[in-house]
Design a protein around this motif. Structure first.
Motif, PDB file in Angstrom:
ATOM      1  N   UNK A 136       0.812  -1.214   0.000  1.00  0.00           N
ATOM      2  CA  UNK A 136       0.000   0.000   0.000  1.00  0.00           C
ATOM      3  C   UNK A 136       0.852   1.274   0.000  1.00  0.00           C
ATOM      4  N   UNK A 137       2.043   1.214   0.579  1.00  0.00           N
ATOM      5  CA  UNK A 137       2.875   2.407   0.660  1.00  0.00           C
ATOM      6  C   UNK A 137       3.292   2.902  -0.721  1.00  0.00           C
ATOM      7  N   UNK A 138       3.255   2.044  -1.720  1.00  0.00           N
ATOM      8  CA  UNK A 138       3.594   2.474  -3.081  1.00  0.00           C
ATOM      9  C   UNK A 138       2.657   3.593  -3.547  1.00  0.00           C
ATOM     10  N   UNK A 139       1.413   3.569  -3.067  1.00  0.00           N
ATOM     11  CA  UNK A 139       0.440   4.585  -3.479  1.00  0.00           C
ATOM     12  C   UNK A 139       0.781   5.982  -2.954  1.00  0.00           C
ATOM     13  N   UNK A 140       1.585   6.050  -1.906  1.00  0.00           N
ATOM     14  CA  UNK A 140       1.968   7.344  -1.340  1.00  0.00           C
ATOM     15  C   UNK A 140       3.120   8.000  -2.087  1.00  0.00           C
ATOM     16  N   UNK A 141       3.855   7.244  -2.876  1.00  0.00           N
ATOM     17  CA  UNK A 141       5.045   7.782  -3.547  1.00  0.00           C
ATOM     18  C   UNK A 141       4.712   8.921  -4.511  1.00  0.00           C
ATOM     19  N   UNK A 142       3.726   8.779  -5.420  1.00  0.00           N
ATOM     20  CA  UNK A 142       3.438   9.906  -6.323  1.00  0.00           C
ATOM     21  C   UNK A 142       2.999  11.163  -5.584  1.00  0.00           C
ATOM     22  N   UNK A 143       2.181  11.016  -4.553  1.00  0.00           N
ATOM     23  CA  UNK A 143       1.728  12.164  -3.781  1.00  0.00           C
ATOM     24  C   UNK A 143       2.901  12.826  -3.069  1.00  0.00           C
ATOM     25  N   UNK A 144       3.757  12.030  -2.449  1.00  0.00           N
ATOM     26  CA  UNK A 144       4.917  12.572  -1.747  1.00  0.00           C
ATOM     27  C   UNK A 144       5.846  13.294  -2.724  1.00  0.00           C
ATOM     28  N   UNK A 145       6.117  12.666  -3.866  1.00  0.00           N
ATOM     29  CA  UNK A 145       6.994  13.285  -4.869  1.00  0.00           C
ATOM     30  C   UNK A 145       6.392  14.576  -5.401  1.00  0.00           C
ATOM     31  N   UNK A 146       5.119  14.541  -5.761  1.00  0.00           N
ATOM     32  CA  UNK A 146       4.462  15.727  -6.304  1.00  0.00           C
ATOM     33  C   UNK A 146       4.389  16.866  -5.309  1.00  0.00           C
ATOM     34  N   UNK A 147       3.993  16.577  -4.073  1.00  0.00           N
ATOM     35  CA  UNK A 147       3.872  17.617  -3.053  1.00  0.00           C
ATOM     36  C   UNK A 147       5.244  18.189  -2.695  1.00  0.00           C
ATOM     37  N   UNK A 148       6.264  17.343  -2.659  1.00  0.00           N
ATOM     38  CA  UNK A 148       7.616  17.822  -2.363  1.00  0.00           C
ATOM     39  C   UNK A 148       8.121  18.730  -3.479  1.00  0.00           C
ATOM     40  N   UNK A 149       7.918  18.314  -4.735  1.00  0.00           N
ATOM     41  CA  UNK A 149       8.353  19.146  -5.863  1.00  0.00           C
ATOM     42  C   UNK A 149       7.553  20.449  -5.939  1.00  0.00           C
ATOM     43  N   UNK A 150       6.277  20.391  -5.632  1.00  0.00           N
ATOM     44  CA  UNK A 150       5.478  21.616  -5.582  1.00  0.00           C
ATOM     45  C   UNK A 150       6.003  22.556  -4.490  1.00  0.00           C
ATOM     46  N   UNK A 151       6.354  21.999  -3.339  1.00  0.00           N
ATOM     47  CA  UNK A 151       6.922  22.815  -2.256  1.00  0.00           C
ATOM     48  C   UNK A 151       8.215  23.478  -2.698  1.00  0.00           C
TER      49      UNK A 151
END
Length: 166
Positions: A136-151
């Motif tokens: 399930x943690x694989x689903x968090x990777x795109x959100x984490x990457x996107x939110x970090x890059x947006x930050x």
């Protein structure tokens, strides 16, 4: 020592943002091919891609969270600036800083929370059980990457706001 990023750092950042846009575009394209193939095959009563809808859902999430930083980097996001454009330059700059601070806060919280969820689901060993079975943690990777890059992009924009003369 200069307070501006080095040219190599600028090139690397540009490469990361361009890669996000390219990967998102390719993913959207592959998604349209997958959906088309799935529809055609289903109309022919051939269930060749049983996980087609599920894969499309994951592709949509990946493409969206990779496209967002690229769009912000290129000012391709939606801006309603009809009123802002008639304001004095100093007020425009103040509003820009305020918007970038709000964006940084929201994306920073989103990145932090997605990291917490990623670590929690990884520690628990949670699995997604649908047509496909995966951690399930694989689903968090795109959100984490996107939110970090947006930050990071909001930080860059704030840096540019403060360097710009009124």
């Amino acid at each position: 020592m200069s307070d501006t990023p080095t040219p190599s750092a600028n090139r690397l950042y540009h490469l990361v943002m361009t890669s996000c846009g390219a990967i998102a575009a390719i993913t959207f394209g592959l998604m349209s091919v997958l959906v088309t193939a799935d529809v055609v095959l289903r109309n022919l009563n051939i269930d060749l891609i049983p996980a087609g809808v599920e894969i499309t859902e994951y592709m949509l999430m990946i493409a969206t969270f990779l496209a967002a930083p690229w769009l912000l980097y290129h000012n391709g996001h939606i801006r309603v600036d009809v009123i802002v454009n008639i304001l004095p330059k100093g007020t425009q700059r103040l509003l820009s800083v305020l918007c970038n601070l709000i964006g940084l806060f929201v994306c920073g919280v989103l990145a932090q929370q997605s990291l917490v969820v990623l670590l929690d689901t990884h520690q628990q060993g949670s699995l997604v059980f649908k047509e496909l079975i995966f951690p399930e943690w694989w689903l968090s990777i795109p959100l984490l990457a996107g939110a970090t890059l947006l930050s990071l992009e909001f930080i860059r924009r704030l840096f540019l706001d403060f360097r710009t003369k009124v």
